[in-house]
Design a protein around this motif. Structure first.
Motif, short mmCIF file in Angstrom:
data_model
loop_
_atom_site.label_atom_id
_atom_site.label_comp_id
_atom_site.label_asym_id
_atom_site.label_seq_id
_atom_site.Cartn_x
_atom_site.Cartn_y
_atom_site.Cartn_z
N LYS A 57 32.87 41.97 106.47
CA LYS A 57 33.30 43.34 106.14
C LYS A 57 34.13 43.53 104.81
CE LYS A 57 32.76 44.14 110.57
NZ LYS A 57 33.40 44.20 112.17
N ALA A 58 34.66 42.55 104.67
CA ALA A 58 36.18 42.41 103.66
C ALA A 58 35.01 42.40 102.07
CB ALA A 58 37.08 42.46 103.66
N GLY A 59 34.58 41.74 101.98
CA GLY A 59 33.90 41.30 100.79
C GLY A 59 33.85 40.39 100.17
N VAL A 60 34.91 38.90 100.76
CA VAL A 60 34.95 38.09 100.20
C VAL A 60 34.23 36.89 101.29
CG1 VAL A 60 37.12 36.49 100.63
CG2 VAL A 60 37.68 38.50 100.38
N LYS A 61 33.11 36.21 99.83
CA LYS A 61 32.81 34.96 100.13
C LYS A 61 33.75 33.98 99.91
CE LYS A 61 27.84 32.72 99.56
NZ LYS A 61 27.04 33.48 98.55
N LYS A 62 33.62 32.19 101.38
CA LYS A 62 34.42 31.60 101.40
C LYS A 62 33.59 30.73 100.56
CE LYS A 62 36.95 28.78 104.11
NZ LYS A 62 37.91 28.91 105.85
N ARG A 63 34.21 29.85 99.42
CA ARG A 63 33.81 28.45 98.73
C ARG A 63 33.13 27.25 100.10
NH1 ARG A 63 37.32 29.76 94.60
NH2 ARG A 63 36.02 30.46 92.43
N LYS A 64 32.30 26.68 99.57
CA LYS A 64 31.69 25.55 100.49
C LYS A 64 32.87 24.17 100.43
CE LYS A 64 28.05 23.08 101.75
NZ LYS A 64 26.29 22.49 101.61
N PRO A 65 33.54 23.85 100.97
CA PRO A 65 34.02 22.45 101.05
C PRO A 65 33.72 21.94 99.83
CG PRO A 65 34.18 22.85 103.13
CD PRO A 65 33.19 24.18 102.17
N ALA A 66 33.63 20.79 99.03
CA ALA A 66 33.16 20.27 97.78
C ALA A 66 33.78 18.65 98.80
CB ALA A 66 33.91 20.19 97.01
N ASN A 67 33.34 17.69 99.04
CA ASN A 67 33.16 16.67 99.91
C ASN A 67 33.75 16.67 101.13
OD1 ASN A 67 32.88 13.65 100.14
ND2 ASN A 67 34.50 12.99 98.69
N ASP A 68 33.42 18.31 102.20
CA ASP A 68 33.63 18.40 103.79
C ASP A 68 35.79 18.23 103.36
OD1 ASP A 68 31.42 17.32 104.51
OD2 ASP A 68 31.87 15.44 104.44
N GLY A 69 35.65 18.88 101.86
CA GLY A 69 37.50 19.30 102.10
C GLY A 69 38.28 18.10 101.58
N ILE A 70 38.31 16.61 101.66
CA ILE A 70 38.85 15.54 101.21
C ILE A 70 38.90 16.09 99.94
CG2 ILE A 70 39.39 13.32 101.79
CD1 ILE A 70 39.67 15.27 103.91
N ILE A 71 39.63 15.80 98.86
CA ILE A 71 39.38 15.66 97.23
C ILE A 71 40.62 14.53 97.32
CG2 ILE A 71 39.91 16.30 95.53
CD1 ILE A 71 37.96 17.95 97.02
N ASN A 72 39.93 13.04 97.13
CA ASN A 72 39.77 11.77 96.60
C ASN A 72 40.62 11.52 95.60
OD1 ASN A 72 40.50 9.47 96.74
ND2 ASN A 72 39.02 8.32 98.31
N LEU A 73 41.50 12.06 95.16
CA LEU A 73 42.10 10.89 93.59
C LEU A 73 42.82 9.93 93.66
CD1 LEU A 73 43.15 15.13 92.37
CD2 LEU A 73 40.52 13.45 92.55
N ILE A 74 43.00 9.27 94.20
CA ILE A 74 43.18 7.92 94.72
C ILE A 74 42.78 6.94 93.41
CG2 ILE A 74 43.81 5.71 95.96
CD1 ILE A 74 44.30 7.72 98.69
#
Length: 502
Positions: free
Chosen positions: A238-255
């Motif tokens: 209704k608000a016209g906002v489209k949520k992005r699909k989380p990359a790598n299940d929401g875990i950003i591994n930069l170790i």
């Protein structure tokens, strides 16, 4: 107990009155009453509501036309005014100081009749245990508003609101504090101060350095275990906002994986080995002998001469062993052989130490040879040990060992008789602690009765003898590992012991 003063019920604190009742002796400083209060109060018929009052003097007066729509009760101890609306309408309530007639506070009261009271009570009964939300009536609808920590609470609220499709709505969202709390749990479980966990826009970011690739993958797996379900706002379309699909299940591994630095030099392990061998011999003999013998020495002699000749006969006899003989003997023999060896070996390398002695043994000469020939028999200690230190911080040493100990036990016709003991085993011993890794115990006993005495023709034979022999031997090997940082550790003590100076 209630007392009506000017048609306003005033509750005085008694011994058996409710806890919210007021004490008539409470006084308020008049200096704090210099301000005036004006407030709008929205009430719903049938629902009581408490209003906090400003500091009031000890003697006040309530005025206004509020009595036609609601009743009011004043609790002096809590300084609270409780409204109980009865009729729909708009009214005013003012509070005055009786001593000077000054107006202290003014309340504009708006009372409405609503059919949503039952809905509010039912929704509150179902969602009362969820923290962070508020339930109120706005624009003829029951609105549930606030922020919760868990996605399952949002799901539960949506299921409750679905029971009242035209009367209730939800504005509840997921609190950003939830992801921060989850990030703290992930960081605590990873338990590595060099790995940082951050919560950014419903995602978990892992940064820092790991010791190896396995630790890097392990940190990501732990983070996925704690990550909650994805929250989908039903009002996004209704608000016209489209949520992005989380990359790598929401875990950003930069170790990043650390580059392995050259490790320290391998440690040295000193191996102290003790060989202990005990021998015991015991012999006891007894012999009684009475075996007299007769030796016949009779003969005949012929003689001739100037004085004549003749024949002389002689009869002689010799008796030997005529006296009885009694022999008794006892013998003891103890021998202890203690040999110690010490060897310093690098961690994981095999060390060998030998101490051998050669004994020459004559052999029959070859046909046609004139000079004697000899062969050698080697006796002594032969040991091979491979120590492995279990872990950098561990004090346990694993050792693969092979021992061989031989020595001369007797001689037969000038040829030595040797005995050999072998041990092959693998054990684990703590640093500077000793362990008996193997042993051999041998017992030998022999008893002989009336052996031949060597007499051929005794006149009478009274002979009795007994011989008893017992031999015991015990062989044990002890080993003590000592972990050292270098081969030179401990050399000062050796120099001091032997008085060596550079």
């Amino acid at each position: 107990m209630k007392w009506l003063l000017g048609s306003i019920p005033i509750l005085f604190a008694m011994a058996s009155t409710p806890a919210w009742a007021a004490d008539e002796d409470v006084t308020v400083a008049e200096e704090s009453l210099s301000y005036r209060t004006k407030q709008y109060v929205n009430l719903t018929i049938g629902i009581e509501q408490d209003v906090k009052l400003p500091p009031l003097p000890s003697d006040v007066e309530f005025k206004g036309d509020f009595r036609r729509v609601t009743s009011a009760s004043y609790a002096r101890e809590l300084n609270v005014l409780r409204f109980n609306p009865r009729n729909e309408g708009f009214a005013t309530l003012t509070i005055h100081d009786k001593r000077n007639g000054k107006k202290i506070a003014e309340y504009r009261i708006d009372i409405q009749k609503s059919k949503l009271d039952k809905v509010v009570r039912e929704v509150r009964a179902l969602l009362g245990d969820i923290e962070g939300i508020s339930i109120k009536v706005v624009n003829s609808r029951v609105v549930v508003d606030g922020q919760v920590l868990l996605p399952k609470d949002v799901t539960r609220i949506a299921n409750v609101i679905a029971q009242f499709p035209d009367q209730a709505t939800s504005l509840v969202s997921l609190s950003p504090l939830a992801m921060k709390k989850i990030a703290e749990f992930i960081s605590r479980d990873i338990n590595n101060p060099e790995i940082e966990v951050q919560a950014i826009n419903d995602k978990i970011k892992l940064t820092g350095f790991a010791g190896d690739e396995d630790e890097r993958v392990r940190a990501e797996i732990i983070a996925k275990m704690y990550l909650p379900d994805i929250f989908v706002d039903p009002n996004e379309d209704k608000a016209g906002v489209k949520k992005r699909k989380p990359a790598n299940d929401g875990i950003i591994n930069l170790i990043q994986v650390k580059e392995k630095a050259p490790g320290p030099p391998p440690k040295m392990i000193q191996l102290v080995v003790h060989f202990v061998e005990l021998n015991k011999e015991y012999g006891k003999s007894f012999r009684f002998q009475f075996t007299p013998e007769i030796d016949d020495g009779s003969g005949m002699q012929f003689s001739a001469g100037t004085n004549g000749g003749g024949v002389v006969s002689q009869i002689t006899g010799t008796i030997s062993n005529l006296l009885p003989k009694l022999n008794w003997a006892k013998s003891h023999g103890h021998a202890r052989i203690l040999e110690s060896t010490s060897l310093i070996v690098q961690d994981g390398k095999q060390g060998s130490i030998n101490q051998m002695t050669s004994y020459p043994v004559p052999t029959p000469p070859a046909p046609g040879a004139t000079a004697p020939t000899y062969t050698s028999i080697r006796v002594g200690i032969n040991s091979q040990i491979t120590p492995v230190l279990l872990g950098e911080r561990s004090g346990s040493v694993k050792m693969d060992m092979q021992f061989s100990v031989s020595n001369i036990v007797d001689f037969s016709s000038g040829i030595p008789i040797t005995s050999e003991n072998n041990i092959t085993t693998t054990i684990t011993v703590r640093d500077r602690q000793s362990a008996a890794i193997g042993g051999l115990i041998r017992n030998t006993s022999a008893t002989a009765y009336n052996p031949p005495n060597g007499t051929r023709n005794p006149i009478i034979s009274l002979y009795a003898s007994k011989q008893y022999q017992r031999k015991q031997s015990q062989f044990v090997v002890f080993i003590t590992p000592v972990v050292k940082t270098s081969a030179s550790a401990g050399s000062e003590q050796i120099k001091k012991k032997f008085r060596l100076h550079e």
